[in-house]
Design a protein around this motif. Structure first.
Motif, PDB file in Angstrom:
ATOM      1  N   ALA A   6       0.856  -1.182   0.000  1.00 43.86           N
ATOM      2  CA  ALA A   6       0.000   0.000   0.000  1.00 43.86           C
ATOM      3  C   ALA A   6       0.892   1.232   0.000  1.00 43.86           C
ATOM      4  O   ALA A   6       1.559   1.522   0.994  1.00 43.86           O
ATOM      5  CB  ALA A   6      -0.916  -0.006   1.219  1.00 43.86           C
ATOM      6  N   GLY A   7       0.925   1.950  -1.117  1.00 45.24           N
ATOM      7  CA  GLY A   7       1.821   3.092  -1.260  1.00 45.24           C
ATOM      8  C   GLY A   7       1.101   4.415  -1.040  1.00 45.24           C
ATOM      9  O   GLY A   7       0.368   4.879  -1.926  1.00 45.24           O
ATOM     10  N   PHE A   8       1.280   5.012   0.131  1.00 40.17           N
ATOM     11  CA  PHE A   8       0.696   6.312   0.447  1.00 40.17           C
ATOM     12  C   PHE A   8       1.810   7.353   0.626  1.00 40.17           C
ATOM     13  O   PHE A   8       1.647   8.292   1.407  1.00 40.17           O
ATOM     14  CB  PHE A   8      -0.141   6.229   1.719  1.00 40.17           C
ATOM     15  N   ILE A   9       2.918   7.200  -0.046  1.00 42.59           N
ATOM     16  CA  ILE A   9       4.049   8.118   0.127  1.00 42.59           C
ATOM     17  C   ILE A   9       3.617   9.535  -0.251  1.00 42.59           C
ATOM     18  O   ILE A   9       3.108   9.776  -1.344  1.00 42.59           O
ATOM     19  CB  ILE A   9       5.247   7.676  -0.735  1.00 42.59           C
TER      20      ILE A   9
ATOM     21  N   PHE B  86       3.710   4.855   4.400  1.00 44.71           N
ATOM     22  CA  PHE B  86       3.123   6.180   4.610  1.00 44.71           C
ATOM     23  C   PHE B  86       4.226   7.220   4.815  1.00 44.71           C
ATOM     24  O   PHE B  86       4.000   8.236   5.486  1.00 44.71           O
ATOM     25  CB  PHE B  86       2.203   6.165   5.827  1.00 44.71           C
ATOM     26  N   ARG B  87       5.379   7.002   4.263  1.00 44.38           N
ATOM     27  CA  ARG B  87       6.480   7.949   4.459  1.00 44.38           C
ATOM     28  C   ARG B  87       6.105   9.327   3.903  1.00 44.38           C
ATOM     29  O   ARG B  87       5.635   9.456   2.777  1.00 44.38           O
ATOM     30  CB  ARG B  87       7.742   7.443   3.765  1.00 44.38           C
ATOM     31  N   GLY B  88       6.301  10.348   4.742  1.00 49.30           N
ATOM     32  CA  GLY B  88       6.018  11.708   4.308  1.00 49.30           C
ATOM     33  C   GLY B  88       4.544  12.045   4.229  1.00 49.30           C
ATOM     34  O   GLY B  88       4.190  13.137   3.752  1.00 49.30           O
ATOM     35  N   ALA B  89       3.673  11.174   4.688  1.00 52.17           N
ATOM     36  CA  ALA B  89       2.239  11.458   4.646  1.00 52.17           C
ATOM     37  C   ALA B  89       1.888  12.532   5.675  1.00 52.17           C
ATOM     38  O   ALA B  89       2.522  12.655   6.722  1.00 52.17           O
ATOM     39  CB  ALA B  89       1.438  10.193   4.910  1.00 52.17           C
ATOM     40  N   ASP B  90       0.849  13.297   5.352  1.00 51.88           N
ATOM     41  CA  ASP B  90       0.419  14.394   6.224  1.00 51.88           C
ATOM     42  C   ASP B  90      -1.030  14.149   6.638  1.00 51.88           C
ATOM     43  O   ASP B  90      -1.933  14.124   5.794  1.00 51.88           O
ATOM     44  CB  ASP B  90       0.538  15.726   5.481  1.00 51.88           C
ATOM     45  N   PHE B  91      -1.237  13.957   7.952  1.00 45.85           N
ATOM     46  CA  PHE B  91      -2.573  13.733   8.504  1.00 45.85           C
ATOM     47  C   PHE B  91      -2.968  15.005   9.257  1.00 45.85           C
ATOM     48  O   PHE B  91      -2.598  15.189  10.419  1.00 45.85           O
ATOM     49  CB  PHE B  91      -2.580  12.528   9.439  1.00 45.85           C
TER      50      PHE B  91
END
Length: 434
Positions: free
Chosen positions: A243-246, A267-272
């Protein structure tokens, strides 16, 4: 085909030579019998010679009858073979005609599908939203009607490409794009009888509003750089491959409760920017390096493989109560700007909190560390509580500092074997008691 042997005609010389030969043979036999037989037996000799001649004639007649019967059988076999060959030719001809007709039908169907597909795609380029909606539904019908062709993947590619394109900021266009998302989601749910398995979906760089992918199963999907506005629902979703959410950005609630990541979750670098809900999620390898969180919930989450939150920033509450970490876990250089709770969590392998900043309450109570753990160069800017935590080996808190220059009640519950040292500029080091 093996040729059958046919009887050859009797040569004419056999007939002209055979008949006189038999007559001569019978005459010679009579002469011999008359010459050597007594006078009283001459009549018997003549009778014997006649019988011999008749026998020879009968033998010839029998041979001719057998030959005639054999000739008749061969003729019948030849006629049967000819009939069989004729039937085979007719069957081959019929098969060829049927195959030709089937090919013609397939060609006609392919042309009709191509025309319908092209017309539906053209509709997506219309300036009118109702026409674009009609194109979406036309593509969905085509995909539903042709399960055994590559058409479904082509349709999925078109829908993903449409969602990746820049959009007009209008209510009509928002409705069209939500419809495209809904079509993909409906056909990605195994519980739906209209499920389309095995799709490759690429939402890289897309803008998705109110994305509802709950209970879906994705076999191959990318959300690299995807922007989610509104609630992004992935509750109960299964990501059977990576699952790629980069670099993805979630501007509303990101709901991954009970989601399953049996492969890698990236999730590297993802912003929540709002609540990130990962409670009861199941991970293999999980990478949240350099991710930013507002409110993060990982209660009862299970991490089976390697887990990394290196450099991540938690702006508000971070909840990891009863989380389970099965592989090496790293929070190196992470920043917890608000309260964080790891109460009753378990770390089965090595764990590292090197250079982590806990700016508010650090709830580290009742944790069990089954492998080596490092809190080297950690900064505790608020209360912290290691009460009832278990360490399989000696805890490493070298160069850890605690901020003392603040008002109000203070809770500094150090791990066993550690205590506060002499403060300097408001910071007290953690030192060993032995």
């Amino acid at each position: 085909m093996k040729e059958r042997l046919a009887l050859k005609p009797i040569p004419r010389w056999v007939i002209w030579a055979g008949l006189p030969a038999m007559v001569a043979l019978a005459a010679v036999a009579v002469w011999v019998l008359l010459a050597f037989a007594p006078d009283s037996a001459q009549l018997d000799a003549i009778r014997t010679g006649g019988t011999l001649g008749v026998g020879l004639g009968g033998a010839v007649a029998l041979w001719l009858a057998v030959r005639r019967q054999r000739s008749t059988e061969l003729d019948l076999l030849q006629k049967h073979e000819t009939h069989r060959l004729a039937e085979q030719v007719a069957a081959d001809t019929r098969e060829h005609q049927l195959r030709t007709a089937a090919d013609a039908r397939e060609d006609a169907l392919a042309r009709r599908v191509t025309e319908q597909y092209g017309k539906a795609v053209d509709q997506l380029g219309s300036e009118r939203a109702p026409v674009r909606l009609g194109g979406l539904y036309a593509l969905e019908r085509l995909g539903q009607d042709h399960a055994d062709s590559p058409l479904r993947q082509m349709i999925a590619d078109v829908l993903c490409a449409y969602l990746r394109m820049p959009s007009e900021d209008t209510a009509e266009e928002a409705q069209v794009r939500r419809t495209a998302q809904k079509i993909i989601a409906n056909h990605s749910r195994p519980a739906n009888e209209r499920h389309w398995p095995g799709l490759h979906l690429d939402f890289s760089g897309a803008n998705l509003d109110q994305a509802d992918f709950g209970q879906c199963r994705f076999d191959n999907i990318l959300f690299t750089g995807t922007a989610f506005t509104g609630i992004a629902n992935f509750a109960g979703t299964v990501f059977s491959v990576r699952a790629g959410f980069i670099g993805a950005s979630f501007h509303g609630t990101a709901d991954f409760e009970n989601a399953r990541f049996p492969a890698e979750a990236d999730f590297r670098g993802a912003d929540f920017a709002a609540t990130a809900e990962f409670s009861s999620a199941r991970f293999a390898d999980a990478h949240f390096d350099m991710a930013t969180f507002a409110d993060a919930h990982f209660r009862d989450a299970k991490f089976r493989g390697r887990t990394s939150f290196d450099g991540s920033v938690f702006a508000e509450h971070a909840a990891f109560q009863q989380a389970r970490f099965g592989g090496h876990t790293s929070f190196d250089h992470a920043k917890f700007r608000h309260d964080v709770s790891l109460h009753r969590s378990r770390f089965a392998d090595s764990t590292s909190f090197a250079d982590v900043s806990f700016q508010r309450y650090a709830g580290l109570r009742s944790i069990r560390f089954d492998g080596p753990v490092r809190f080297r160069k950690v900064r505790f800017g608020g209360d912290f509580d290691f009460g009832e935590s278990e360490f399989a080996g000696a805890a490493e808190l070298g160069h850890a500092l605690v901020w003392l220059d603040r008002e109000g009640a203070v809770l500094h519950n150090c791990p066993e074997g550690w205590t506060l040292g002499d403060p300097e500029d408001g910071w007290a080091p953690l030192t060993r008691t032995d």
